[in-house]
Motif scaffolding. Structure first.
Motif, PDB file in Angstrom:
ATOM      1  N   TYR A 111      29.523  43.311  36.165  1.00  0.00           N
ATOM      2  CA  TYR A 111      30.772  42.758  36.583  1.00  0.00           C
ATOM      3  C   TYR A 111      31.124  41.222  36.449  1.00  0.00           C
ATOM      4  O   TYR A 111      32.135  40.296  35.836  1.00  0.00           O
ATOM      5  CB  TYR A 111      31.120  42.946  38.202  1.00  0.00           C
ATOM      6  CG  TYR A 111      32.202  42.042  38.834  1.00  0.00           C
ATOM      7  CD1 TYR A 111      33.656  42.796  38.750  1.00  0.00           C
ATOM      8  CD2 TYR A 111      32.010  40.975  39.620  1.00  0.00           C
ATOM      9  CE1 TYR A 111      34.550  42.420  39.296  1.00  0.00           C
ATOM     10  CE2 TYR A 111      33.380  40.704  40.092  1.00  0.00           C
ATOM     11  CZ  TYR A 111      34.438  41.240  39.996  1.00  0.00           C
ATOM     12  OH  TYR A 111      35.597  40.617  40.474  1.00  0.00           O
ATOM     13  N   VAL A 112      29.950  40.526  36.886  1.00  0.00           N
ATOM     14  CA  VAL A 112      29.948  38.855  36.558  1.00  0.00           C
ATOM     15  C   VAL A 112      30.081  38.508  35.216  1.00  0.00           C
ATOM     16  O   VAL A 112      30.891  37.513  34.637  1.00  0.00           O
ATOM     17  CB  VAL A 112      28.829  38.138  37.237  1.00  0.00           C
ATOM     18  CG1 VAL A 112      28.599  36.736  37.007  1.00  0.00           C
ATOM     19  CG2 VAL A 112      28.916  38.353  38.705  1.00  0.00           C
ATOM     20  N   TRP A 113      29.200  39.195  34.293  1.00  0.00           N
ATOM     21  CA  TRP A 113      29.292  38.903  32.850  1.00  0.00           C
ATOM     22  C   TRP A 113      30.842  39.207  32.373  1.00  0.00           C
ATOM     23  O   TRP A 113      31.318  38.483  31.586  1.00  0.00           O
ATOM     24  CB  TRP A 113      28.315  39.660  32.165  1.00  0.00           C
ATOM     25  CG  TRP A 113      28.251  39.678  30.748  1.00  0.00           C
ATOM     26  CD1 TRP A 113      28.861  38.445  30.077  1.00  0.00           C
ATOM     27  CD2 TRP A 113      27.169  39.889  29.957  1.00  0.00           C
ATOM     28  NE1 TRP A 113      28.318  38.388  28.757  1.00  0.00           N
ATOM     29  CE2 TRP A 113      27.277  39.637  28.748  1.00  0.00           C
ATOM     30  CE3 TRP A 113      26.332  41.083  30.256  1.00  0.00           C
ATOM     31  CZ2 TRP A 113      26.444  39.795  27.526  1.00  0.00           C
ATOM     32  CZ3 TRP A 113      25.514  41.624  29.169  1.00  0.00           C
ATOM     33  CH2 TRP A 113      25.589  40.829  27.909  1.00  0.00           C
ATOM     34  N   ARG A 114      31.589  40.272  32.759  1.00  0.00           N
ATOM     35  CA  ARG A 114      32.799  40.679  32.191  1.00  0.00           C
ATOM     36  C   ARG A 114      33.771  39.803  32.639  1.00  0.00           C
ATOM     37  O   ARG A 114      34.687  39.448  32.032  1.00  0.00           O
ATOM     38  CB  ARG A 114      33.116  41.989  32.679  1.00  0.00           C
ATOM     39  CG  ARG A 114      34.286  42.462  32.004  1.00  0.00           C
ATOM     40  CD  ARG A 114      34.482  44.185  32.362  1.00  0.00           C
ATOM     41  NE  ARG A 114      35.701  44.507  31.565  1.00  0.00           N
ATOM     42  CZ  ARG A 114      35.775  45.180  30.432  1.00  0.00           C
ATOM     43  NH1 ARG A 114      34.879  45.284  29.573  1.00  0.00           N
ATOM     44  NH2 ARG A 114      37.039  45.452  29.982  1.00  0.00           N
ATOM     45  N   ARG A 115      33.541  39.260  34.059  1.00  0.00           N
ATOM     46  CA  ARG A 115      34.623  38.186  34.576  1.00  0.00           C
ATOM     47  C   ARG A 115      34.272  36.764  33.974  1.00  0.00           C
ATOM     48  O   ARG A 115      35.218  36.033  34.224  1.00  0.00           O
ATOM     49  CB  ARG A 115      34.695  38.246  35.952  1.00  0.00           C
ATOM     50  CG  ARG A 115      34.829  39.324  36.793  1.00  0.00           C
ATOM     51  CD  ARG A 115      36.423  39.655  36.903  1.00  0.00           C
ATOM     52  NE  ARG A 115      36.696  38.029  37.580  1.00  0.00           N
ATOM     53  CZ  ARG A 115      37.972  38.316  38.324  1.00  0.00           C
ATOM     54  NH1 ARG A 115      38.741  39.333  38.315  1.00  0.00           N
ATOM     55  NH2 ARG A 115      38.261  37.274  39.085  1.00  0.00           N
ATOM     56  N   GLY A 116      33.315  36.657  33.045  1.00  0.00           N
ATOM     57  CA  GLY A 116      33.153  35.319  32.721  1.00  0.00           C
ATOM     58  C   GLY A 116      32.329  34.243  33.302  1.00  0.00           C
ATOM     59  O   GLY A 116      32.234  33.133  33.164  1.00  0.00           O
ATOM     60  N   GLY A 117      31.604  34.652  34.475  1.00  0.00           N
ATOM     61  CA  GLY A 117      30.919  33.777  35.259  1.00  0.00           C
ATOM     62  C   GLY A 117      29.589  33.486  34.735  1.00  0.00           C
ATOM     63  O   GLY A 117      29.108  32.391  35.173  1.00  0.00           O
TER      64      GLY A 117
END
Length: 121
Positions: A111-117
């Motif tokens: 989720y964090v990777w997909r959101r660009g975090g």
């Protein structure tokens, strides 16, 4: 009945005593040679600016998000250590539980990777 917990309580008392001693003794035994360079904010060798340059006065939060993510995934590793120590005793129940735990953390990571975090731009 509570006798097995005495070492744990003593450890907490010792830790709290050390923390209180360190905080109260630091002003008396610490160095008192202050200069302007030591009191300035440290920004990775860059001369600090009075106002943030990015966004017209708004602070960029990418560093803080990265730090929080590091703490989150670092704590996840702390929870894996007890499993590694007692993996034989837990058997199939422990394997299923740790698989669910790693899957949950994996979903959070995705989720964090997909959101660009994790992008540093």
């Amino acid at each position: 009945m509570l006798q097995p917990y005495i070492p744990l309580v003593l450890m907490f008392v010792l830790a709290a005593g050390f923390a209180v001693f360190s905080v109260t003794a630091a002003p008396y035994i610490g160095p008192r040679r202050y200069n302007r360079a030591k009191l300035d904010a440290y920004e990775c060798g860059i001369e600090p600016s009075p106002q943030p340059v990015v966004g017209g006065g708004r602070m960029p939060v990418a560093y803080y998000l990265t730090a929080m993510l590091f703490i989150l995934f670092d704590i996840e590793m702390v929870f894996l250590y007890p499993f590694a120590v007692s993996a034989d005793a837990l058997g199939m129940f422990g394997l299923v539980e740790i698989a669910l735990f790693i899957a949950t953390v994996g979903f959070a990571y995705a989720y964090v990777w997909r959101r660009g975090g994790l992008d540093w731009s």
